[in-house]
Scaffold this motif. Structure first.
Motif, PDB file in Angstrom:
ATOM      1  N   LYS A 431       0.793  -1.175   0.123  1.00 13.33           N
ATOM      2  CA  LYS A 431      -0.120  -0.059   0.185  1.00 13.33           C
ATOM      3  C   LYS A 431       0.828   1.248  -0.156  1.00 13.33           C
ATOM      4  O   LYS A 431       2.028   1.204   0.484  1.00 13.33           O
ATOM      5  CB  LYS A 431      -0.982   0.121   1.241  1.00 13.33           C
ATOM      6  N   PHE A 433       0.823   5.389   0.378  1.00 19.11           N
ATOM      7  CA  PHE A 433       0.112   6.457   1.047  1.00 19.11           C
ATOM      8  C   PHE A 433       0.825   7.668   0.814  1.00 19.11           C
ATOM      9  O   PHE A 433       2.131   7.961   1.148  1.00 19.11           O
ATOM     10  CB  PHE A 433      -0.408   6.327   2.699  1.00 19.11           C
ATOM     11  N   LYS A 434       0.164   8.621   0.133  1.00 16.55           N
ATOM     12  CA  LYS A 434       0.856  10.025   0.094  1.00 16.55           C
ATOM     13  C   LYS A 434       0.196  10.951   1.244  1.00 16.55           C
ATOM     14  O   LYS A 434      -0.798  11.377   1.182  1.00 16.55           O
ATOM     15  CB  LYS A 434       0.660  10.615  -1.142  1.00 16.55           C
ATOM     16  N   ALA A 476      -3.511   2.225   9.638  1.00 11.57           N
ATOM     17  CA  ALA A 476      -4.069   2.937   8.437  1.00 11.57           C
ATOM     18  C   ALA A 476      -5.576   2.441   8.374  1.00 11.57           C
ATOM     19  O   ALA A 476      -5.864   1.235   8.185  1.00 11.57           O
ATOM     20  CB  ALA A 476      -3.508   2.847   7.411  1.00 11.57           C
ATOM     21  N   TRP A 478      -9.296   3.313   5.971  1.00  7.15           N
ATOM     22  CA  TRP A 478      -9.823   3.950   4.825  1.00  7.15           C
ATOM     23  C   TRP A 478     -11.083   5.018   5.555  1.00  7.15           C
ATOM     24  O   TRP A 478     -11.591   4.119   6.442  1.00  7.15           O
ATOM     25  CB  TRP A 478     -10.430   3.030   3.630  1.00  7.15           C
ATOM     26  N   ALA A 498      -3.943  11.017   4.741  1.00  8.15           N
ATOM     27  CA  ALA A 498      -3.303  10.391   3.528  1.00  8.15           C
ATOM     28  C   ALA A 498      -3.804  10.050   2.448  1.00  8.15           C
ATOM     29  O   ALA A 498      -5.306   9.756   2.581  1.00  8.15           O
ATOM     30  CB  ALA A 498      -2.039   9.706   3.784  1.00  8.15           C
ATOM     31  N   TYR A 499      -3.378   9.717   1.118  1.00  6.55           N
ATOM     32  CA  TYR A 499      -4.269   9.286  -0.002  1.00  6.55           C
ATOM     33  C   TYR A 499      -3.651   8.140  -0.529  1.00  6.55           C
ATOM     34  O   TYR A 499      -2.532   8.119  -0.645  1.00  6.55           O
ATOM     35  CB  TYR A 499      -4.463  10.650  -0.943  1.00  6.55           C
ATOM     36  N   ASP A 500      -4.190   7.143  -0.762  1.00  6.54           N
ATOM     37  CA  ASP A 500      -3.791   5.941  -1.614  1.00  6.54           C
ATOM     38  C   ASP A 500      -3.797   6.405  -2.688  1.00  6.54           C
ATOM     39  O   ASP A 500      -4.041   7.283  -3.481  1.00  6.54           O
ATOM     40  CB  ASP A 500      -4.478   4.893  -0.845  1.00  6.54           C
ATOM     41  N   VAL A 506      -7.147   8.084   3.587  1.00  8.18           N
ATOM     42  CA  VAL A 506      -6.862   7.194   4.660  1.00  8.18           C
ATOM     43  C   VAL A 506      -6.429   8.062   5.576  1.00  8.18           C
ATOM     44  O   VAL A 506      -5.805   9.055   5.923  1.00  8.18           O
ATOM     45  CB  VAL A 506      -5.553   6.540   3.970  1.00  8.18           C
ATOM     46  N   LEU A 508      -4.175   7.861   9.066  1.00  9.25           N
ATOM     47  CA  LEU A 508      -3.091   7.231   9.781  1.00  9.25           C
ATOM     48  C   LEU A 508      -2.918   7.577  11.271  1.00  9.25           C
ATOM     49  O   LEU A 508      -2.898   8.717  11.468  1.00  9.25           O
ATOM     50  CB  LEU A 508      -1.883   7.526   8.812  1.00  9.25           C
TER      51      LEU A 508
END
Ligand code: G4P
Length: 534
Positions: A431, A433-434, A476, A478, A498-500, A506, A508
């Motif tokens: 996965k 994540f940004k 994490a 969603w 964050a974004y997947d 997401v 965290l």
């Protein structure tokens, strides 16, 4: 060998004769050995032992496999097709290591049944139990093979009892072992009243099979030494009294498992198991999809991607998407619609995984697995159809259990790193994540070993040394829900957002307490540890 016509005359014969299954087992129970023997009887290889050799040849093509070799584990799943009697078997290999359970889970969405291999001395082990639970979620029919009967094993009733107790499934003996360990001479076939005798001298020889006219048949005494015969008669009688008889419908519904006893390394019991898969295993099953289920005998082709493997061949930067055909008769060159992008795709060079080697697939039917080389358009969970907007459902993505930050050794190569990470995210290998604040990425996996695999693949496939480092987060989730509530949540929790790789939100954190708090404070939002890949 069975020459009967498959059990569903209402299905096109080509579909009815297909059996698509996976083997589930704890490492070391004998999955590889059993696979070799399947292929041997499937006529795909001349000598057992070639799967391993072939496996290695294939692996060297893929760079990260060096690690796999060093560690002696299998991190990639593949598919193999072979014919047995009138049947076409599609065996989808599941990675055995627990770190790769998500991959395994998805693999199990592509099969109609599972063969559970247990070691006769060890019984139901942890990994078997876990995989069994996954099969149960889908009510997959399970056929059991109790292996290594040529070694000291547990008492037969004890093994059966353990499976019944631990896995809460009815067990019916399809065969009954005669003697144990050094004394093991073969099995009594409970379904066909035959005596199957093992040849210890020739490990690849098919067992001698003798028709027996019931347990009173004097022939038994000719082949079974006295001290074993008495026990056999007593046990079979008890088994027939105490254990359920085989109910094919109950097997298909996943409530009952027939068990065969054997020794894969001695090729013993394997043919009986294959006959069992043919007779009691299901033909291709309907596939859950939105907005409607897909039936295997629909004339139009539909299929879904359950696995993506990159760089199977380092000469090409291609990926291969493993597609399970859910319906229809596929022919090479067909134009299918890639439902997610609504774009047509000409499938001009699909691959069939015939056990001998990869081969161009001229045609395939519902139940088959084909490989479609592509440049990244195909992702796990994607559906291909002849135009209808169907989306296969039930292919999950799990929240990772370990999170780490990742940095390129050379800071100028951040873009390359992003590209590599996106590839692995789409392959389902990790996965990515940004975080909404700051730069860099957080990578999530299920087991520590995956970080090492990733680091070595990024270095080999992209020439980019990377460092994984501790992250401040450990969990994490969603986040889904009403847009207004979601926006408010994002604004007030920026440092946790964050974004997947699909752009989904997401949350965290490092504390379960935080997750509980969010659930309490934001009743309109849903925090989930799984996401459907669509
Ligand atoms: P896995 O894929 O489930 O991990 O198991 P695999 O087939 O590799 O088998 C694990 C070990 O058990 C192997 O021994 C294999 O030879 C042995 N084995 C498999 N089936 C039988 C059987 O019916 N009887 C006995 N006695 N042994 C069996 P190894 O020493 O780890 O590897 P190898 O050097 O033999 O390849």
């Amino acid at each position: 060998m069975l020459d009967t016509v498959p059990n569903r005359p209402d299905l096109p014969a080509e579909i009815a004769r297909r059996r698509t299954f996976a083997i589930i087992s704890h490492p070391d129970a004998g999955k590889t050995t059993l696979t070799e023997k399947f292929l041997l009887y499937g006529g795909a290889i001349q000598m057992a032992g070639q799967v391993r050799a072939k496996g290695e040849a294939r692996r060297t093509r893929s760079d990260f496999m060096q690690m796999e070799k060093d560690r002696g584990i299998s991190v990639s799943a593949s598919a193999m097709s072979f014919d047995y009697a009138n049947y076409r078997f599609n065996l989808v290999d599941t990675p055995g290591h627990s770190d790769f359970s998500e991959d395994t889970y998805r693999t199990l969405t592509a099969v109609d049944a599972a063969v559970m291999v247990i070691d006769g001395a060890k019984g139901v082990e942890s990994q078997t139990q876990k995989l069994f639970e996954v099969c149960r979620l889908r009510d997959l029919p399970i056929l059991t093979f109790c292996n290594k009967m040529d070694r000291e094993s547990r008492d037969t009733f004890e093994i059966i009892d353990e499976i019944q107790q631990n896995l809460a499934i009815d067990v019916t003996p399809a065969s009954w072992p005669i003697g144990v360990g050094r004394d093991f001479i073969g099995c009594y076939d409970m379904l066909r009243d035959r005596l199957e005798l093992m040849d210890r001298a020739d490990r690849n020889k098919i067992a001698e099979s003798i028709e027996i006219n019931g347990l009173d048949d004097p022939q038994l005494a000719e082949h079974v030494p006295e001290h074993l015969l008495e026990k056999l008669l007593e046990e079979v009688e008890m088994a027939r009294e105490l254990l359920p008889t085989l109910d094919p419908q109950s097997v298909l519904e996943g409530h009952m498992t027939p068990i065969w006893f054997g020794s894969a390394i001695n090729s013993f019991g394997v043919k009986e198991l294959m006959d069992g898969i043919s007779t009691y295993g299901p033909e291709p099953q309907p596939q859950n999809a939105q907005p409607r289920e897909i039936a295997p005998d629909e004339t139009k082709v539909a299929g879904f991607v359950f696995k993506v493997q990159a760089n199977m061949d380092p000469k090409h930067r291609d990926r291969v998407a493993f597609v399970r055909l859910a319906s229809g008769h596929f022919k090479r060159g067909m134009k299918l619609t890639h439902v997610r992008s609504k774009k047509p795709m000409a499938i001009s060079n699909p691959v069939l995984f015939l056990a001998s080697d990869r081969e161009l697939a001229e045609e395939a039917w519902a139940g088959d697995i084909i490989g479609i080389p592509n440049h990244g358009q195909l992702r796990i969970g994607d559906t291909l159809t002849e135009g209808e907007a169907l989306r296969v459902s039930g292919i999950p993505s799990f929240a990772p259990e370990l999170l780490q930050g990742v940095r390129a050794g050379d800071p100028m190569k951040a873009k390359h790193l992003e590209k590599a990470l996106m590839q692995f995210a789409e392959e389902g290998a990790a996965k990515v994540f940004k975080p909404s604040i700051g730069s860099g990425f957080i990578v999530g996996v299920v087991g520590q070993l995956q970080f090492e695999v990733l680091a070595s693949r990024i270095e080999m496939e992209y020439g980019l040394p990377v460092r994984f480092e501790a992250s401040q987060f450990t969990s994490a989730r969603w986040v889904n829900g009403d847009k207004l509530a979601l926006d408010k949540f994002i604004n007030t929790n920026k440092q946790h957002i964050a974004y997947d790789n699909d752009g989904d939100v997401v949350y965290l954190t490092r504390l379960q307490w935080d997750i509980d708090r969010v659930e309490r404070d934001y009743p309109d939002l849903k925090l989930t540890a799984t996401k459907e890949m669509m």
